[in-house]
Design an enzyme around this catalytic site. Structure first.
Site, mmCIF file in Angstrom:
data_model
loop_
_atom_site.group_PDB
_atom_site.id
_atom_site.type_symbol
_atom_site.label_atom_id
_atom_site.label_comp_id
_atom_site.label_asym_id
_atom_site.label_seq_id
_atom_site.Cartn_x
_atom_site.Cartn_y
_atom_site.Cartn_z
ATOM 1 N N LYS A 41 0.864 -1.182 0.000
ATOM 2 C CA LYS A 41 0.000 0.000 0.000
ATOM 3 C C LYS A 41 0.896 1.226 0.000
ATOM 4 O O LYS A 41 1.692 1.425 0.922
ATOM 5 C CB LYS A 41 -0.901 -0.037 1.245
ATOM 6 C CG LYS A 41 -1.940 1.045 1.244
ATOM 7 C CD LYS A 41 -2.967 0.847 2.347
ATOM 8 C CE LYS A 41 -4.217 0.163 1.844
ATOM 9 N NZ LYS A 41 -5.370 0.319 2.701
ATOM 10 N N ASP A 143 -12.079 2.866 11.664
ATOM 11 C CA ASP A 143 -12.584 3.013 10.289
ATOM 12 C C ASP A 143 -13.137 1.670 9.797
ATOM 13 O O ASP A 143 -12.832 1.226 8.694
ATOM 14 C CB ASP A 143 -11.453 3.515 9.370
ATOM 15 C CG ASP A 143 -11.961 3.962 8.004
ATOM 16 O OD1 ASP A 143 -13.155 4.323 7.911
ATOM 17 O OD2 ASP A 143 -11.181 3.957 7.042
HETATM 18 N N1 LIG Z 1 -4.011 -6.831 1.342
HETATM 19 C C1 LIG Z 1 -4.611 -6.737 0.151
HETATM 20 N N2 LIG Z 1 -4.630 -7.806 -0.676
HETATM 21 C C2 LIG Z 1 -5.237 -7.718 -1.894
HETATM 22 N N3 LIG Z 1 -5.838 -6.612 -2.375
HETATM 23 C C3 LIG Z 1 -5.847 -5.517 -1.591
HETATM 24 C C4 LIG Z 1 -5.240 -5.515 -0.308
HETATM 25 N N4 LIG Z 1 -5.426 -4.302 0.231
HETATM 26 C C5 LIG Z 1 -6.099 -3.570 -0.666
HETATM 27 N N5 LIG Z 1 -6.368 -4.284 -1.766
HETATM 28 C C6 LIG Z 1 -7.073 -3.815 -2.987
HETATM 29 O O1 LIG Z 1 -6.788 -2.438 -3.168
HETATM 30 C C7 LIG Z 1 -7.994 -1.660 -3.189
HETATM 31 C C8 LIG Z 1 -7.764 -0.349 -2.458
HETATM 32 O O2 LIG Z 1 -7.423 -0.641 -1.104
HETATM 33 P P1 LIG Z 1 -8.089 0.091 0.128
HETATM 34 O O3 LIG Z 1 -9.558 0.217 -0.099
HETATM 35 O O4 LIG Z 1 -7.631 -0.569 1.369
HETATM 36 O O5 LIG Z 1 -7.390 1.472 -0.055
HETATM 37 P P2 LIG Z 1 -7.493 2.672 0.946
HETATM 38 O O6 LIG Z 1 -6.684 3.757 0.331
HETATM 39 O O7 LIG Z 1 -7.168 2.185 2.303
HETATM 40 O O8 LIG Z 1 -9.002 2.987 0.782
HETATM 41 P P3 LIG Z 1 -10.010 3.662 1.763
HETATM 42 O O9 LIG Z 1 -9.276 4.177 2.924
HETATM 43 O O10 LIG Z 1 -10.638 4.672 0.868
HETATM 44 O O11 LIG Z 1 -10.940 2.528 2.092
HETATM 45 C C9 LIG Z 1 -9.043 -2.537 -2.545
HETATM 46 O O12 LIG Z 1 -10.302 -2.272 -3.063
HETATM 47 C C10 LIG Z 1 -8.579 -3.941 -2.870
HETATM 48 O O13 LIG Z 1 -9.092 -4.309 -4.143
#
Ligand SMILES: Nc1ncnc2c1ncn2[C@@H]1O[C@H](COP(=O)(O)OP(=O)(O)OP(=O)(O)O)[C@@H](O)[C@H]1O
Length: 563
Positions: A41, A143
């Site tokens: 991430k 969250d």
């Molecule tokens: N550990 C993981 N394994 C596989 N796919 C993931 C993982 N974490 C996130 N994703 C994919 O990445 C996308 C974006 O991740 P996520 O929603 O966690 O982002 P974010 O920036 O934390 O979003 P928000 O805070 O807006 O919910 C998810 O919809 C998922 O498809």
């Protein structure tokens, strides 16, 4: 989808982009030291400008990394990488190395509508197990929402992003920015909406909202702006889930009501208590807290407000009802009015001071047309409008592999900022297997081919000694081959004919053998020709049917030279 190819912390290779959220891009990656697949991430670099955020983020990621539980997405590592931007300035980009989860986000699952109660209960039990573990470890998630809950292919529940919300809300971001970064305010507890301190019970409220949404297909409160939604969390009573989905049992209604209590002391106090009641409700019994309590927790379903004004209108109507129906002592009326004024003041402060000062507008967004773009370009275009993207692969007969086929909601639709848009990306044409239709009559074979998603091509005939007329000898491509859906399949069928060779010069016994091999017969009474000059093998001098294509099993008369 391009591979980033960068190596973070000299160890984690950044691969293909798999998702983009409100605050990050998520890539598939490899931990080169342990040779394992991970999810990486990459937090938006705008967040990293704030040193307080970076410190808090590091601390929170370290706390999250200490948590190891099957219902929590494992955090393996976190850090910052120095990135040089186009103008040559070095910036810090925070990253988290996580367990890669092969599955779907709960938000995408719910997009298909309400879940079966038993499935909703099973998923929430997983979430509560994760919360029970994290709360014991002293970590409040802050969250909990369907966008932070993943369901693996085998159905296992995994909660992610522990502590990250804390890093964001504790840095210098405004409430409105926090809302935009963390998504909609749909899952905010009343105390979060009011900017008060949060504790473990805050997560249990949000878990209650998630349960409500799984049971009904929609969150309990909706509005055009985060403020309108936050307002309802503070002051409106949620409908009974069963008033939206009549398959929901009264017992589950009661559990949801208790989880969504405005005052945290009226809520479940621990995740274990919540889970215990869920189990009781799932077994068809009513949880211990009494029905009279339920009556207090649920009111009549509130109308869906479309904005702050409507919320205010509703509020003043409520006030009027309080005065005319219940006739409580004057002191309570004044206390009620006072608290209403406080809430209105808080909301006005939020609307007029915080929201405009932030660079994140709260009006609605139109989903742009992104078909034909790569996921990377499409999610960037969505991010320009404060929209998040989740990638879902699907086969397409018309759109090139790797390009966006469609979105859900579709382009042109209006949504709130922070909404997740499901972006369907073509995996190319669907692959189908050519059925084996040999020895089938051509009409049956053609039906089988069209039934399996392919097109009927040319039919050519070929001689065969044994196979009946118009029965398939083979296809091109042959049976069991994988082809693109819609591919054209050609057929070779039996003509019902067989090739009769020239028998002249052959002895009778050689001719018998040749014909037998072709499923033809030599006459039982070959005619001797005594006029010819005798040769040792008494060769055939003429045949009744000319060499060439003849019907199967034909009998050939011959004349042979007997001398
Ligand atoms: N550990 C993981 N394994 C596989 N796919 C993931 C993982 N974490 C996130 N994703 C994919 O990445 C996308 C974006 O991740 P996520 O929603 O966690 O982002 P974010 O920036 O934390 O979003 P928000 O805070 O807006 O919910 C998810 O919809 C998922 O498809």
């Amino acid at each position: 989808m391009t591979d980033d190819g960068r190596l973070l912390a000299g160890r984690y290779r950044v691969g293909e982009l798999i998702g983009r959220g409100g605050m990050s891009e998520v890539h598939l990656g490899t931990d080169t030291r342990l040779s394992r697949t991970v999810a990486i991430k990459l937090l938006k670099s705008s967040l990293a400008l704030d040193p307080a955020f970076r410190t808090r983020f590091r601390q929170e990621a370290q706390a999250a990394a200490r948590m190891a539980h099957p219902t929590i997405v494992r955090v393996f590592d976190a850090g910052e990488e120095t990135v040089t931007d186009t103008s040559g300035h070095d910036t810090q980009q925070p990253f988290i190395i996580m367990e890669y989860v092969d599955g779907r986000m709960l938000k995408d699952v719910i997009r298909g509508g309400a879940l079966e109660s038993s499935e909703a209960v099973r998923i929430l039990e997983g979430v509560l197990t994760a919360l029970e573990y994290s709360h014991r470890a002293g970590v409040v998630h802050r969250d909990i929402k369907p966008g932070n809950i993943m369901i693996t292919k085998s159905g296992q529940v995994k909660v992610m992003d522990f502590g990250i919300a804390r890093a964001i809300s504790d840095s210098s971001t405004t409430v409105a920015q926090t809302t935009a970064i963390l998504g909609t305010a749909s899952y905010f507890s009343p105390e979060q909406a009011k900017g008060e301190l949060v504790d473990a019970r805050t997560d249990l409220y949000s878990a209650g909202v998630v349960l409500f949404e799984m049971l009904t297909g929609r969150p309990p409160f909706r509005g055009d702006t985060p403020v309108a939604v936050a307002y309802q969390h503070v002051s409106e009573t949620a409908s009974k889930p069963s008033s939206i989905n009549q398959n929901v049992s009264p017992a589950l209604d009661m559990v949801v009501a208790k989880a969504l209590a405005k005052d945290r002391f009226d809520r479940y106090q621990t995740a274990a208590e919540f889970r215990g009641d869920l189990e009781i409700a799932a077994s068809g019994k009513l949880p211990i807290h009494k029905q009279s309590e339920e009556a207090n927790l649920f009111g009549t379903p509130p109308p869906i407000t479309t904005g702050t004004e409507l919320a205010f209108k509703q509020l003043s109507e409520d006030q009027r009802m309080v005065r005319t129906q219940r006739r409580p002592p004057a002191i309570w009326v004044w206390a009620g009015i006072l608290s209403v004024i406080v809430i209105i003041a808080a909301v006005m402060f939020w609307v007029f001071n915080l929201a405009p000062s932030s660079d994140i507008p709260s009006s609605s967004r139109e989903v742009p047309s992104i078909t034909g773009l790569t996921f990377e370009d499409a999610s960037a275009k969505l991010a320009d409008r404060d929209l998040s993207a989740t990638q879902v692969p699907e086969p397409s007969a018309t759109v090139e592999k790797g390009k966006v086929t469609r979105t859900d909601p579709p382009s042109g639709e209006t949504v709130a900022p922070g909404t997740y848009i499901t972006v369907y990306v073509s995996t190319g044409k669907e692959q189908v297997t050519v059925p084996d239709v040999t020895n089938k009559p051509i009409a049956d074979a053609q039906a089988a081919i069209t039934g399996a998603g392919m097109a009927v091509g040319a039919v050519s005939k070929e001689n065969s000694p044994t196979i009946a007329t118009d029965v398939v000898l083979r296809t091109n491509p042959v049976g069991a081959t994988a082809v693109d859906s819609g591919s054209t399949i050609d057929f070779v069928v039996s003509s019902g004919l067989v090739t009769l060779p020239d028998l002249t010069g052959q002895s009778l016994s050689a001719a018998t053998d040749i014909l037998q091999g072709s499923n033809l017969q030599l006459t039982a009474n070959p005619k001797p020709d005594t006029s010819c000059k005798q040769k040792p093998n008494q060769p055939i001098t003429s045949q009744s049917i000319a060499p060439g294509d003849v019907p199967q099993k034909s009998t050939v008369d011959v004349v042979y030279c007997s001398g």
